[in-house]
Design a protein around this motif. Structure first.
Motif, PDB file in Angstrom:
ATOM      1  N   GLU A  72       0.781  -1.373   0.116  1.00  0.00           N
ATOM      2  CA  GLU A  72      -0.084  -0.148  -0.136  1.00  0.00           C
ATOM      3  C   GLU A  72       0.814   1.083  -0.107  1.00  0.00           C
ATOM      4  N   GLY A  73       0.612   2.044  -1.126  1.00  0.00           N
ATOM      5  CA  GLY A  73       1.250   3.590  -0.946  1.00  0.00           C
ATOM      6  C   GLY A  73       0.696   4.593   0.355  1.00  0.00           C
ATOM      7  N   ARG A  74       1.594   5.369   0.447  1.00  0.00           N
ATOM      8  CA  ARG A  74       1.370   6.381   1.591  1.00  0.00           C
ATOM      9  C   ARG A  74       0.462   7.554   0.911  1.00  0.00           C
ATOM     10  N   THR A  75      -0.727   7.336   0.581  1.00  0.00           N
ATOM     11  CA  THR A  75      -1.582   8.317   0.100  1.00  0.00           C
ATOM     12  C   THR A  75      -2.698   8.831   1.260  1.00  0.00           C
ATOM     13  N   HIS A  76      -3.043  10.134   1.080  1.00  0.00           N
ATOM     14  CA  HIS A  76      -4.022  10.637   1.995  1.00  0.00           C
ATOM     15  C   HIS A  76      -5.504  10.373   1.180  1.00  0.00           C
ATOM     16  N   PRO A  77      -6.459  10.349   2.220  1.00  0.00           N
ATOM     17  CA  PRO A  77      -7.811   9.903   1.685  1.00  0.00           C
ATOM     18  C   PRO A  77      -8.212  11.172   0.797  1.00  0.00           C
ATOM     19  N   VAL A  78      -9.052  10.842  -0.183  1.00  0.00           N
ATOM     20  CA  VAL A  78      -9.649  11.772  -1.019  1.00  0.00           C
ATOM     21  C   VAL A  78     -11.066  11.494  -1.331  1.00  0.00           C
ATOM     22  N   SER A  79     -11.961  12.737  -1.286  1.00  0.00           N
ATOM     23  CA  SER A  79     -13.347  12.532  -1.415  1.00  0.00           C
ATOM     24  C   SER A  79     -13.703  12.657  -3.080  1.00  0.00           C
ATOM     25  N   VAL A  80     -14.547  11.731  -3.344  1.00  0.00           N
ATOM     26  CA  VAL A  80     -14.907  11.807  -4.722  1.00  0.00           C
ATOM     27  C   VAL A  80     -16.582  12.221  -4.982  1.00  0.00           C
ATOM     28  N   PHE A  81     -16.561  13.217  -6.089  1.00  0.00           N
ATOM     29  CA  PHE A  81     -18.043  13.560  -6.152  1.00  0.00           C
ATOM     30  C   PHE A  81     -18.062  13.429  -7.520  1.00  0.00           C
ATOM     31  N   TYR A  82     -19.159  12.672  -8.023  1.00  0.00           N
ATOM     32  CA  TYR A  82     -19.306  12.275  -9.374  1.00  0.00           C
ATOM     33  C   TYR A  82     -20.263  13.491 -10.241  1.00  0.00           C
ATOM     34  N   LEU A  83     -20.608  13.267 -11.417  1.00  0.00           N
ATOM     35  CA  LEU A  83     -21.085  14.306 -12.026  1.00  0.00           C
ATOM     36  C   LEU A  83     -22.657  14.466 -11.386  1.00  0.00           C
ATOM     37  N   GLU A  84     -23.357  13.579 -10.985  1.00  0.00           N
ATOM     38  CA  GLU A  84     -24.704  13.685 -10.531  1.00  0.00           C
ATOM     39  C   GLU A  84     -24.619  14.766  -9.277  1.00  0.00           C
ATOM     40  N   ASP A  85     -23.620  14.477  -8.420  1.00  0.00           N
ATOM     41  CA  ASP A  85     -23.253  15.222  -7.202  1.00  0.00           C
ATOM     42  C   ASP A  85     -23.117  16.515  -7.575  1.00  0.00           C
ATOM     43  N   ILE A  86     -22.256  16.821  -8.746  1.00  0.00           N
ATOM     44  CA  ILE A  86     -21.649  18.067  -8.937  1.00  0.00           C
ATOM     45  C   ILE A  86     -22.951  18.769  -9.319  1.00  0.00           C
ATOM     46  N   PHE A 100     -30.031   5.782 -16.754  1.00  0.00           N
ATOM     47  CA  PHE A 100     -30.748   4.839 -16.131  1.00  0.00           C
ATOM     48  C   PHE A 100     -31.576   5.816 -14.960  1.00  0.00           C
ATOM     49  N   PRO A 101     -33.053   5.904 -14.720  1.00  0.00           N
ATOM     50  CA  PRO A 101     -33.679   6.632 -14.051  1.00  0.00           C
ATOM     51  C   PRO A 101     -33.512   6.059 -12.411  1.00  0.00           C
ATOM     52  N   GLU A 102     -33.310   4.751 -12.397  1.00  0.00           N
ATOM     53  CA  GLU A 102     -33.215   4.032 -10.932  1.00  0.00           C
ATOM     54  C   GLU A 102     -32.045   4.456 -10.305  1.00  0.00           C
ATOM     55  N   HIS A 103     -31.189   4.963 -10.931  1.00  0.00           N
ATOM     56  CA  HIS A 103     -29.895   5.264 -10.271  1.00  0.00           C
ATOM     57  C   HIS A 103     -29.872   6.709  -9.488  1.00  0.00           C
ATOM     58  N   TYR A 104     -30.930   7.325  -9.826  1.00  0.00           N
ATOM     59  CA  TYR A 104     -31.009   8.887  -9.593  1.00  0.00           C
ATOM     60  C   TYR A 104     -32.195   9.079  -8.847  1.00  0.00           C
ATOM     61  N   GLN A 105     -33.018   8.209  -8.167  1.00  0.00           N
ATOM     62  CA  GLN A 105     -34.001   8.712  -7.425  1.00  0.00           C
ATOM     63  C   GLN A 105     -33.804   9.523  -6.021  1.00  0.00           C
ATOM     64  N   SER A 106     -32.617   9.264  -5.602  1.00  0.00           N
ATOM     65  CA  SER A 106     -32.385  10.423  -4.635  1.00  0.00           C
ATOM     66  C   SER A 106     -32.021  11.677  -5.014  1.00  0.00           C
ATOM     67  N   ARG A 133     -34.476  18.416 -11.236  1.00  0.00           N
ATOM     68  CA  ARG A 133     -33.708  19.340 -12.233  1.00  0.00           C
ATOM     69  C   ARG A 133     -32.325  18.559 -12.341  1.00  0.00           C
ATOM     70  N   THR A 134     -31.729  17.890 -11.386  1.00  0.00           N
ATOM     71  CA  THR A 134     -30.455  17.039 -11.634  1.00  0.00           C
ATOM     72  C   THR A 134     -30.992  15.825 -12.547  1.00  0.00           C
ATOM     73  N   GLN A 135     -32.079  15.242 -12.375  1.00  0.00           N
ATOM     74  CA  GLN A 135     -32.431  14.108 -13.142  1.00  0.00           C
ATOM     75  C   GLN A 135     -32.687  14.479 -14.554  1.00  0.00           C
ATOM     76  N   GLN A 136     -33.166  15.507 -14.778  1.00  0.00           N
ATOM     77  CA  GLN A 136     -33.522  15.996 -16.075  1.00  0.00           C
ATOM     78  C   GLN A 136     -32.270  16.386 -16.931  1.00  0.00           C
ATOM     79  N   SER A 137     -31.234  16.940 -16.079  1.00  0.00           N
ATOM     80  CA  SER A 137     -29.955  17.254 -16.814  1.00  0.00           C
ATOM     81  C   SER A 137     -29.457  16.176 -17.350  1.00  0.00           C
TER      82      SER A 137
END
Length: 526
Positions: free
Chosen positions: A23-37, A99-105, A109-113
């Motif tokens: 394992e490398g010495r890396t720090h934690p990275v939080s990831v945001f995907y397009l739907e989160d953005i 796929f609509p089922e992936h974005y129910q939460s 507006r985000t779903q339409q985009s």
């Protein structure tokens, strides 16, 4: 040791041998995907954005004819009469990867985009808004943006520089990073910015593994890159924009966690990352010209080419192998049934592209070795001319000025040289080399600045000329002076001067452009 290697594939190939992971010495990275953005920024692609379904539909309408356009115009009128409900414009286009089922939460507006998104297009409006959002709301730290090429980098830098957020002194810290930049501009990405100014580095995948920039906290990954692909049907290599692999994506997000915890913003959906991106990058053997490899197989007497390559870890396609063999016959390296010709025997000893190797052999035989060595080095490395968007006119003027010198780069030619990119490279190198020899490195550096040349490329080509010349000496085509073989620290300079000496038999026609052009294979000429 590669961070992006498929270790399980290698393990299976070598008889299910054990795999040891460290394992490398890396720090934690939080990831945001397009739907989160989209959700966080409350972003909706503008109807005139290339990433919008409206734009895609309207452009399809132009191809489908007047009736479609009339219908689309009617929809626009309907929108205006319906209090601007743009959702009506998206009728007829649905993102095939939605796929609509992936974005129910997520909100409507985000779903339409996401439903109306063209995922193959980079949304520069979103990039600008996201980078400005990071600058306003996030703690200090540099931003690293990954884009596929130089044109995309210039577009984003211009877009940010014209925005309210990054105008004035802040625009000086919008830093492009790619291999065509001068070294001094590349080094600026490591410098700390002034207080209260955000450094934004817009880079190709050169920043993916090659370098570590200490103050990067935020990574914006568009998920695209450019890589060389060989087309067996057209027998041509080209740079193709494509989605990166999952391994590349993990490597990119890791740049935010090299020295402290960071955040990665991915301009692609979680579904694309998990389901549509390939786990690892396509192996080089499956996307590159195989002629050099085929030549080595025959020179080592390893048997039939297709049979041998079928035993590879990931074997190339039969069409790619046939194309490589056809090229070797065309070059003259093969005769009979995959048998090395005398030319092929010599080419197999030169660790360069077979077309470059043939050019070098011809250069020595036809007495124009020095210019051919320069052309071969530049073609094997890269162009020395800088890619500066704001100086394109001046760069063209500098090239025209260079072509007024003779091929030796020392005096003004009686008449203009025949326009040729290859001869321009010869003149540029010889002029630079003469100034370096007569006036020193400072004068040579000033010459590079005046003519928009990359100084480090010129020194690299100088070393490559010597290496290529030594390769020709190793196969007996030319004979090096005895006192150069075991020379002192100045032997490199002496050897370079010897290769450039117009009095040598191998340079008897080095000042004749027609002879030089004859030595350049037709498929290497513009």
């Amino acid at each position: 040791m590669s961070a992006t290697v498929d270790s399980s594939l290698f393990s299976k190939y070598f008889g299910d041998c054990p795999v040891i992971s460290a394992e490398g010495r890396t720090h934690p990275v939080s990831v945001f995907y397009l739907e989160d953005i989209y959700q966080k920024l409350e972003y909706h692609p503008p109807s005139d954005s290339m990433a919008s379904g409206v734009f895609l539909t309207s452009n399809r309408g132009k191809k489908l004819g007047k009736s479609f356009m009339d219908n689309h115009r009617g929809k626009k009128n309907l929108v205006m009469s319906s209090w601007g409900d743009e959702s009506l414009l998206y009728e007829g286009y649905v993102n095939p990867y939605y796929f609509p089922e992936h974005y129910q939460s997520y909100c409507e507006r985000t779903q339409q985009s996401l439903k109306s998104l063209n995922e193959d297009v980079i949304d520069f409006d979103l990039l600008e808004e996201l980078i400005c959002h990071i600058d306003v709301t996030c703690p200090p730290g540099a931003i690293l943006v990954f884009l596929p090429g130089v044109a995309e980098i210039e577009l984003l830098v211009d877009k940010l520089a014209s925005s309210f957020q990054f105008r004035g002194a802040s625009s000086d810290w919008l830093l492009p990073l790619h291999s065509s930049l001068a070294s001094i501009d590349q080094h600026k990405v490591f410098s700390p910015p002034p207080e209260k100014i955000r450094k934004v580095i817009v880079s190709t995948d050169i920043a993916e593994t090659s370098i570590t920039i200490d103050d990067i906290i935020y990574v914006v990954d568009t998920g695209k890159h450019k890589e060389s692909r060989f087309n067996p049907q057209k027998k041509m290599s080209s740079m193709v924009e494509d989605w990166i692999s999952q391994a590349n994506a993990k490597q990119r997000r890791g740049r935010a966690g090299r020295v402290r915890p960071g955040i990665c913003f991915c301009l692609y959906t979680l579904h694309r990352f998990e389901k549509l991106m390939r786990p690892f990058q396509v192996p080089e053997m499956l996307r590159m010209q195989l002629s050099d490899l085929c030549l080595q197989i025959k020179s080592l007497s390893l048997g039939d080419i297709k049979s041998f390559l079928s035993e590879a870890l990931e074997p190339p396609g039969e069409e790619a192998i046939s194309s490589a063999i056809d090229l070797l016959y065309k070059v003259g390296a093969f005769e009979g049934y995959e048998e090395l010709s005398p030319l092929g025997y010599h080419l197999a000893k030169l660790p360069v592209d077979v077309r470059i190797g043939k050019m070098m052999l011809y250069g020595a035989i036809f007495g124009c070795l020095s210019p051919i060595l320069s052309i071969a080095a530049f073609l094997s490395h890269k162009s020395p001319f800088l890619n500066l968007k704001d100086e394109k006119h001046n760069i063209l003027r500098a090239k025209s000025t260079l072509m007024t010198y003779d091929l030796n780069g020392c005096t003004t030619a009686n008449e203009s040289n025949k326009p040729s990119d290859h001869l321009l490279l010869v003149v540029a190198y010889n002029r630079w080399s003469r100034i370096l020899h007569e006036n020193g490195s400072t004068a040579a550096y000033r010459f590079c600045n005046s003519f928009f040349l990359n100084s480090s490329v010129m020194y690299t080509v100088r070393d490559m000329r010597i290496q290529f010349g030594n390769l020709l000496a190793d196969i007996g085509l030319i004979t090096l002076p005895k006192n150069f073989k075991q020379g002192d620290g100045r032997s490199k300079d002496k050897l370079e001067s010897w290769f450039a000496d117009m009095k040598q038999p191998f340079n008897v026609h080095a000042m004749h452009s027609a002879v030089i052009m004859v030595c350049i294979p037709m498929w290497l000429q513009p």
